[in-house]
Design a protein around this motif. Structure first.
Motif, short mmCIF file in Angstrom:
data_model
loop_
_atom_site.label_atom_id
_atom_site.label_comp_id
_atom_site.label_asym_id
_atom_site.label_seq_id
_atom_site.Cartn_x
_atom_site.Cartn_y
_atom_site.Cartn_z
N LEU A 7 0.16 -44.31 20.95
CA LEU A 7 -1.17 -43.84 20.56
C LEU A 7 -1.21 -42.36 20.21
CD1 LEU A 7 -3.45 -45.88 23.01
CD2 LEU A 7 -3.00 -46.31 20.59
N THR A 8 -0.05 -41.71 20.23
CA THR A 8 0.08 -40.36 19.69
C THR A 8 0.82 -40.41 18.37
OG1 THR A 8 0.11 -39.37 21.91
CG2 THR A 8 0.91 -38.01 20.10
N LEU A 9 1.99 -41.06 18.37
CA LEU A 9 2.79 -41.21 17.16
C LEU A 9 2.73 -42.62 16.57
CD1 LEU A 9 5.96 -39.17 18.23
CD2 LEU A 9 4.17 -38.43 16.65
N VAL A 10 2.75 -43.62 17.43
CA VAL A 10 2.73 -45.02 16.97
C VAL A 10 1.88 -45.86 17.91
CG1 VAL A 10 5.05 -44.82 15.98
CG2 VAL A 10 4.78 -45.70 18.30
N ASP A 11 1.61 -47.08 17.46
CA ASP A 11 0.88 -48.05 18.30
C ASP A 11 1.51 -49.42 18.05
OD1 ASP A 11 -0.98 -49.24 19.97
OD2 ASP A 11 -2.50 -49.41 18.39
N VAL A 12 2.16 -49.99 19.05
CA VAL A 12 2.87 -51.26 18.87
C VAL A 12 2.50 -52.23 19.99
CG1 VAL A 12 4.77 -50.31 17.53
CG2 VAL A 12 4.90 -50.25 20.00
N PRO A 13 1.22 -52.60 20.13
CA PRO A 13 0.79 -53.40 21.27
C PRO A 13 1.32 -54.83 21.29
CG PRO A 13 -0.99 -53.18 19.67
CD PRO A 13 0.11 -52.26 19.23
N ILE A 14 1.50 -55.45 20.13
CA ILE A 14 1.91 -56.86 20.12
C ILE A 14 3.34 -57.01 20.60
CG2 ILE A 14 2.33 -58.86 18.63
CD1 ILE A 14 -0.06 -57.94 16.93
N VAL A 15 4.25 -56.21 20.07
CA VAL A 15 5.64 -56.28 20.50
C VAL A 15 5.76 -55.88 21.97
CG1 VAL A 15 7.92 -55.23 20.22
CG2 VAL A 15 6.65 -55.97 18.21
N THR A 16 5.01 -54.88 22.39
CA THR A 16 5.05 -54.46 23.79
C THR A 16 4.60 -55.58 24.71
OG1 THR A 16 4.66 -52.15 23.20
CG2 THR A 16 4.17 -52.80 25.47
N ARG A 17 3.49 -56.21 24.37
CA ARG A 17 2.97 -57.31 25.20
C ARG A 17 3.96 -58.46 25.28
NH1 ARG A 17 -1.38 -60.00 22.11
NH2 ARG A 17 0.46 -61.08 21.28
N ASP A 18 4.51 -58.85 24.13
CA ASP A 18 5.45 -59.98 24.11
C ASP A 18 6.72 -59.65 24.88
OD1 ASP A 18 3.56 -61.27 22.59
OD2 ASP A 18 4.67 -61.13 20.70
N ALA A 19 7.20 -58.40 24.75
CA ALA A 19 8.41 -58.01 25.47
C ALA A 19 8.17 -58.01 26.98
CB ALA A 19 8.88 -56.64 25.00
N TYR A 20 7.00 -57.53 27.40
CA TYR A 20 6.65 -57.55 28.82
C TYR A 20 6.60 -58.98 29.34
CZ TYR A 20 5.70 -52.96 30.80
OH TYR A 20 5.83 -51.72 31.36
N ALA A 21 5.99 -59.88 28.56
CA ALA A 21 5.87 -61.27 29.00
C ALA A 21 7.23 -61.91 29.19
CB ALA A 21 5.04 -62.06 27.98
N GLU A 22 8.15 -61.65 28.26
CA GLU A 22 9.48 -62.23 28.39
C GLU A 22 10.24 -61.63 29.56
OE1 GLU A 22 13.65 -62.52 25.89
OE2 GLU A 22 11.76 -62.44 24.78
N ALA A 23 10.16 -60.31 29.72
CA ALA A 23 10.86 -59.67 30.84
C ALA A 23 10.31 -60.16 32.18
CB ALA A 23 10.72 -58.15 30.73
N PHE A 24 9.00 -60.32 32.27
CA PHE A 24 8.39 -60.80 33.51
C PHE A 24 8.88 -62.21 33.84
CE2 PHE A 24 5.00 -62.70 36.05
CZ PHE A 24 4.70 -61.69 36.95
N ARG A 25 8.97 -63.04 32.84
CA ARG A 25 9.43 -64.41 33.05
C ARG A 25 10.90 -64.43 33.47
NH1 ARG A 25 7.61 -66.10 28.76
NH2 ARG A 25 9.48 -65.93 27.44
N VAL A 26 11.70 -63.58 32.86
CA VAL A 26 13.13 -63.52 33.20
C VAL A 26 13.33 -63.11 34.66
CG1 VAL A 26 15.25 -62.20 32.79
CG2 VAL A 26 13.96 -63.10 30.85
N VAL A 27 12.54 -62.12 35.11
CA VAL A 27 12.74 -61.57 36.45
C VAL A 27 12.09 -62.42 37.54
CG1 VAL A 27 12.22 -59.59 37.95
CG2 VAL A 27 13.03 -59.21 35.62
N THR A 28 10.89 -62.95 37.27
CA THR A 28 10.14 -63.65 38.32
C THR A 28 10.15 -65.17 38.18
OG1 THR A 28 8.02 -63.69 37.13
CG2 THR A 28 8.56 -61.68 38.37
N GLY A 29 10.49 -65.65 37.00
CA GLY A 29 10.44 -67.09 36.77
C GLY A 29 9.03 -67.61 36.55
#
Length: 240
Positions: free
Chosen positions: A12-34
């Motif tokens: 939000l200063t230089l770039v804004d990439v909410p969709i990729v960030t959200r999807d990456a978080y969702a995948e990482a959360f699933r990998v770590v917690t199941g």
């Protein structure tokens, strides 16, 4: 000789990439917690290491000792796998390229990042929009480092000193960010600060938090350069 250190926030200063960030978080959360990610915590200018524990809490997960390093590693992998979608689904903030290029022409300046993003993700974000050419990524402060953002200012200053042989302190260091958290971190960490009202914090909130200069966005590169030049001149700062 390098005599000015400019540390940019990314999201939000230089770039804004909410969709990729959200999807990456969702995948990482699933990998770590199941488990599937139900609630994503707002960034609010915080380091990734803080956001991750907030995500766990919001989703009813009691983190184990190895959850943070595992999550950050999984986040790096999941974000990298989506790097080709960053530009297509995100945006470069108004004036970001021109501001980076203009500041790079300022005498004695070195530019890096002070960001809540982990380093690899920050590199992907800027590279996707061609904003990486004027940034020394090796001296920045990043979200995988388990320090408050204010401490990351000093971490970045120390790295810059080791690399360039110049002592960087409040008189020759500027943080540029969009949130009150960025402003507060800069003030505590020992840097001047330019607030940019392109994110979730209004101009009045940035001023109240202690920003030395507040800009509506980065679209006027000459204003950005003038602010950086004024805030990295010890004589001018004392006179003001």
């Amino acid at each position: 000789m390098k005599s000015r250190l400019v540390l940019w926030n990314v999201d939000l200063t230089l770039v804004d990439v909410p969709i990729v960030t959200r999807d990456a978080y969702a995948e990482a959360f699933r990998v770590v917690t199941g488990r599937p990610l139900v609630k994503l915590a707002p960034a609010l200018g915080r380091p990734e290491s803080e956001i991750v524990f907030d995500v766990f809490a919001r989703n009813g997960i009691q983190p184990e000792d190895d959850y943070l390093p595992r999550f950050l590693a999984a986040l790096a992998v999941s974000f990298a796998s989506r790097a080709d979608r960053i530009a297509a689904t995100g945006r470069m903030m108004a004036g970001a390229r021109e501001a980076l290029e203009a500041v790079a022409r300022l005498d004695g300046v070195v530019q890096s990042l002070l960001t809540g993003s982990i380093k690899s993700n920050a590199v992907h974000k800027l590279r996707a929009f061609g904003l990486d050419g004027h940034v020394d990524f090796e001296i920045g402060g990043y979200g995988e480092e388990v320090y408050p953002k204010a401490a990351l200012v000093q971490v970045a200053q120390g790295r810059a000193k080791q690399r360039y042989g110049t002592a960087f302190a409040a008189a020759n260091t500027v943080v540029i960010g969009d949130s009150t958290h960025d402003v507060q971190a800069a003030r505590i960490g020992g840097a001047a600060v330019i607030g940019v009202a392109s994110g979730r914090s209004m101009a009045s909130e940035l001023r109240e938090a202690g920003a030395d200069v507040v800009l509506p966005d980065l679209s006027n590169a000459s204003e950005v350069v003038a602010a950086v030049a004024g805030l990295t001149s010890p004589v001018d700062r004392k006179a003001g």
